[in-house]
Write an enzyme that holds these catalytic residues in place. Structure first.
Site, PDB file in Angstrom:
ATOM      1  N   ARG A  53       4.477  -7.686  -7.439  1.00 48.97           N
ATOM      2  CA  ARG A  53       3.468  -8.565  -6.862  1.00 48.97           C
ATOM      3  C   ARG A  53       3.948 -10.014  -6.985  1.00 48.97           C
ATOM      4  O   ARG A  53       4.474 -10.420  -8.031  1.00 48.97           O
ATOM      5  CB  ARG A  53       2.128  -8.412  -7.602  1.00 48.97           C
ATOM      6  N   GLU A  75       0.931 -14.639  -0.295  1.00 54.61           N
ATOM      7  CA  GLU A  75       1.166 -13.834   0.902  1.00 54.61           C
ATOM      8  C   GLU A  75       0.049 -13.994   1.920  1.00 54.61           C
ATOM      9  O   GLU A  75      -1.108 -14.016   1.509  1.00 54.61           O
ATOM     10  CB  GLU A  75       1.230 -12.355   0.487  1.00 54.61           C
ATOM     11  N   HIS A 123       7.021  -7.702   2.354  1.00 49.48           N
ATOM     12  CA  HIS A 123       6.253  -6.677   1.621  1.00 49.48           C
ATOM     13  C   HIS A 123       6.399  -5.290   2.274  1.00 49.48           C
ATOM     14  O   HIS A 123       5.403  -4.662   2.651  1.00 49.48           O
ATOM     15  CB  HIS A 123       4.766  -7.086   1.535  1.00 49.48           C
TER      16      HIS A 123
HETATM   17  C1  DGY Z   1       1.305  -1.077  -3.231  1.00 49.71           C
HETATM   18  O1  DGY Z   1       1.038   0.070  -2.865  1.00 49.71           O
HETATM   19  O2  DGY Z   1       0.751  -1.603  -4.180  1.00 49.71           O
HETATM   20  C2  DGY Z   1       2.396  -1.788  -2.490  1.00 49.71           C
HETATM   21  O3  DGY Z   1       2.471  -3.106  -2.780  1.00 49.71           O
HETATM   22  C3  DGY Z   1       2.314  -1.524  -1.008  1.00 49.71           C
HETATM   23  O4  DGY Z   1       2.670  -0.238  -0.813  1.00 49.71           O
END
Ligand code: DGY
Length: 317
Positions: A236, A265, A283
């Site tokens: 993240r 983002e 992402h």
């Molecule tokens: C998640 O699933 O948390 C990812 O960031 C996207 O697939």
């Protein structure tokens, strides 16, 4: 019939298991809803399938009086106020496992792209700068024998470690618990994160985002890293202080970074985009047909189970 809100028009057939079982309202693509608007949409709904970009906060939950389940179409669930959901007895589910391999593979792809300067080399060629083979042209690093630090050795971090080990890297990891299987399979050693920051050649972030991990990598941590080290983030964005990272890269305090996720983002710090030694992707770590379709299947199963009073396979609260 249960009323469901779905925050994205998923491709045809991806949510087929819901057909005939629930009454669906689907949000239009690229429609941004404020918390108050989202709350309005959820007011009369029994359940929702939401994306990681949908902030399900207290304001939303205050309005969503009927809501019994939030099925998050992601493994990470930092977009949802879990404490508030729990207080209200709302079930929250996620979609792990199915995306582990896709995410781990992209992490490996980013590592190679960064340390072998693949994008930079392609641009060099396209710009007409390639005038012939030279012994010291666009030199990079090999993965074999490099020390890779995995921050967060959960499902994805462990899968990344296994793949790296198979390619000859040495693995160290930090995690709240010891991962004996991982250690047995890869020779990985558990270390304090500070040790990893100081010693690893490549550091890959696989931590969940929460109060403890917000800006886990800031100016101080970056200054502890080797100035040839590479930082990879497919977890993240807000785990890294992006301003501090851009500064560290600009003044040569770090070898480079490969980022699939960003602090704000979909915005990206423009200073990062100007740097040659930064690889960026939007992402896409789990963006394979298998993972994304599978996530949809699991999100539906989780939702239906909760609505039918059964235990969903992947329940957070
Ligand atoms: C998640 O699933 O948390 C990812 O960031 C996207 O697939």
């Amino acid at each position: 019939m249960h009323k469901i809100y779905i925050t994205y028009p998923f491709p045809e057939g991806w949510l087929s298991s819901l057909e005939g079982k629930v009454e669906m309202e689907v949000q239009l693509k690229n429609q941004f809803l404020s918390s108050s608007e989202m709350g309005e949409r959820l007011k009369d709904k029994d359940g929702a399938i939401v994306l990681l970009a949908n902030k399900i906060d207290k304001e939303v939950l205050d309005k969503a009086n009927n809501l019994k389940v939030i099925s998050n179409y992601a493994v990470g669930y930092d977009n949802i106020d879990i404490k508030e959901a729990k207080k209200r007895g709302i079930i929250v589910t996620n979609t792990p496992d199915i995306l582990t391999n896709a995410t781990a593979e992209l992490t490996l792809g980013l590592i190679f792209t960064l340390i072998r300067r693949i994008i930079e080399s392609g641009e060099f060629l396209r710009q007409g700068k390639f005038t012939g083979w030279e012994p010291d042209l666009l030199l990079g690093y090999e993965l074999k024998d490099r020390l890779v630090g995995i921050l967060g050795a959960g499902r994805i971090g462990s899968a990344v470690a296994e793949k790296l080990y198979a390619l000859g890297a040495k693995i160290v990891y930090c995690d709240s618990s010891r991962k004996e299987e991982l250690e047995k399979g890869t020779g990985a050693k558990k270390k304090d994160y500070k040790w990893i920051l100081k010693n690893a050649d490549i550091i890959s972030i696989h931590l969940p985002l929460n109060e403890e991990t917000y800006h886990f990598i800031g100016q101080k941590e970056l200054s502890m890293m080797k100035n040839t080290a590479f930082l990879i983030n497919t977890g993240r964005g807000p785990i890294i202080d992006e301003v501090a990272l851009a500064d560290a890269l600009r003044i040569g305090k770090l070898g480079g970074a490969a980022l699939d996720v960003f602090e704000y983002e979909p915005g990206v710090n423009p200073h990062l985009l100007r740097l040659r030694n930064v690889v960026v992707t939007p992402h896409i770590a789990s963006a394979t047909y298998r993972a994304r379709k599978g996530m949809a299947k699991i999100a539906c199963e989780n939702l239906l189970a909760a609505l039918e009073g059964k235990e969903p396979q992947y329940r957070i609260v």
